[in-house]
Scaffold this active site. Structure first.
Site, PDB file in Angstrom:
ATOM      1  N   TYR A   1       0.820  -1.219   0.000  1.00 48.99           N
ATOM      2  CA  TYR A   1       0.000   0.000   0.000  1.00 48.99           C
ATOM      3  C   TYR A   1       0.851   1.264   0.000  1.00 48.99           C
ATOM      4  CZ  TYR A   1      -2.894   3.706   2.060  1.00 48.99           C
ATOM      5  OH  TYR A   1      -3.512   4.904   2.336  1.00 48.99           O
TER       6      TYR A   1
ATOM      7  N   LYS B   1       1.576   3.970  -3.062  1.00 53.67           N
ATOM      8  CA  LYS B   1       1.160   5.361  -2.846  1.00 53.67           C
ATOM      9  C   LYS B   1       2.353   6.304  -2.987  1.00 53.67           C
ATOM     10  CE  LYS B   1      -2.412   6.791  -1.746  1.00 53.67           C
ATOM     11  NZ  LYS B   1      -3.493   7.327  -2.601  1.00 53.67           N
TER      12      LYS B   1
END
Length: 403
Positions: free
Chosen positions: A237, A241
């Site tokens: 994640y 990002k």
């Protein structure tokens, strides 16, 4: 920033929000419509096969939620017509050029009319499939920037990231932007195009081997963790990002852009009312596990700070940052939105609050009986955790095995 100043900016503005059915997007939409009904239009990009499906999602997954009850009371019988006038849902896909829009007339209208583009679309699963996370969190950011550059009068692009793109470093961490290819551990060679190729090669190999869908999912999750750790990030994640931020910084050219880095987002603090949340989010799973009597011990430091921030505060920060950036036209600004400095929440607080709350308001199990909780036992080291596990479970298992 004064409320009147913010309301003045939002008057007659057209705003496109990606990830329109997401948690933050709903709170943002409700806030804008409640405080500035003179906003010109809110365009919500949603994943849907067609316009009919998009409308269905609008009414069942967005404005049909309890979150909008105050706005419904305020509008009364005019609520439906107000929503139809102010919101346009757009079936699309963030992982495609032009955000997957097939209506050329709508595409031209957006490029001519948009004042603000807010990118809230993301997958937030820590161990998401790497192909999925790369598509949405990284390449999705690229397509958003590409689209923003076509918008003739766009005043600001707002990209919502996460504070945890900074990884697990300690000490003072300055909220600087990431240069393309920059890594947390200094390992060279990070390139988004290479990452795309790694994913494609792995998928091709798995399919040649006749891997099942389940096996492919497991392999893609493992690949994401491997690639993240190779370059110093703890999970898929935050890695994807961080690369998404690189895309924004590298490709935006002269577009005024602002990056928002919130910490752990929790339920609403005040607006439109306290405690609204959707689903089991982030640390909510710990509260639910504890309330059900399933979480009785935990590994951690009771004095450590768990940096949480209510969702309505994040939305307020987005609005203020959006307006400030549009007015001052800085090259790129980053805002971290958290609570650990001004109002720190420690794990010892969670331990105490949870015990007091669920003692007074116990969870009722499927048999209709209240679940009695005690304070969570917290281990402060891996050694103590392993000893506890050995005494509590392993010895018992060995006894059963021997019988």
């Amino acid at each position: 920033m004064e409320l009147g100043s913010a309301l003045q900016f939002l008057d007659n503005k057209s705003i496109l929000v990606t990830g329109g059915t997401g948690f933050l997007a709903k709170i943002f939409v409700e806030k804008i419509l409640r405080v500035q009904p003179n906003v010109k239009k809110l365009y919500l990009l949603v994943r849907a096969a067609d316009h009919k499906s998009a409308i269905h999602r609008l009414h069942h997954e967005i404005v049909g939620k309890d979150l909008f009850r105050n706005l419904k009371e305020k509008c009364g019988v005019n609520f439906s017509s107000f929503i139809s006038q102010k919101i346009t849902v757009i079936p699309g896909d963030l992982t495609h050029q032009d955000l997957g829009l097939h209506d050329s007339d709508l595409l031209q209208l957006l490029c001519k009319e948009l004042d603000v583009l807010l990118n809230l679309a993301a997958t937030t699963n820590f161990d998401e499939r790497y192909d999925v996370a790369l598509d949405l969190n990284t390449l999705g950011a690229k397509y958003v920037v590409d689209f923003a550059k076509k918008c003739a009068k766009l005043q600001v692009l707002v990209h919502v990231s996460t504070a945890y793109v900074s990884g697990e470093r300690s000490g003072l961490i300055v909220e600087n932007s990431y240069r393309m290819g920059e890594t947390l551990n200094g390992v060279t060679g990070l390139d988004v195009n290479i990452e795309k190729q790694v994913v494609e090669d792995q998928l091709h190999l798995l399919r040649l081997q006749g891997a099942s869908d389940k096996d492919i999912t497991i392999a893609m999750k493992d690949l994401g963790i491997q690639r993240a750790r190779l370059y110093g990030w703890p999970n898929t994640y935050v890695f994807t990002k961080a690369m998404g931020e690189m895309m924004v910084g590298e490709l935006k050219d002269i577009i005024p852009a602002v990056i928002i880095r919130p910490t752990i987002i929790t339920s609403t603090y005040k607006e439109p009312f306290p405690g609204w949340v959707e689903g089991i989010r982030t640390i909510d799973s710990l509260a639910v596990g504890y309330a059900k009597g399933k979480l009785t011990f935990f590994l951690g430091d009771l004095e450590a700070i768990v940096d949480v921030i209510p969702a309505d505060m994040v939305v307020n920060a987005i609005i203020v940052a959006m307006i400030a950036e549009a007015r001052h036209q800085q090259p790129q600004t980053i805002y971290q939105v958290g609570s650990s400095i001004r109002n720190p929440l420690r794990y010892s607080n969670l331990q105490d609050y949870g015990f007091r709350y669920f003692t007074k308001n116990p969870w009722i199990n499927k048999d209709g009986k209240p679940v009695i909780v005690s304070k969570v036992t917290v281990m402060n080291s891996m050694d103590s955790f392993q000893r506890y596990m050995a005494f509590r479970y392993l010895l018992l298992l060995k006894v059963f095995t021997a019988i």
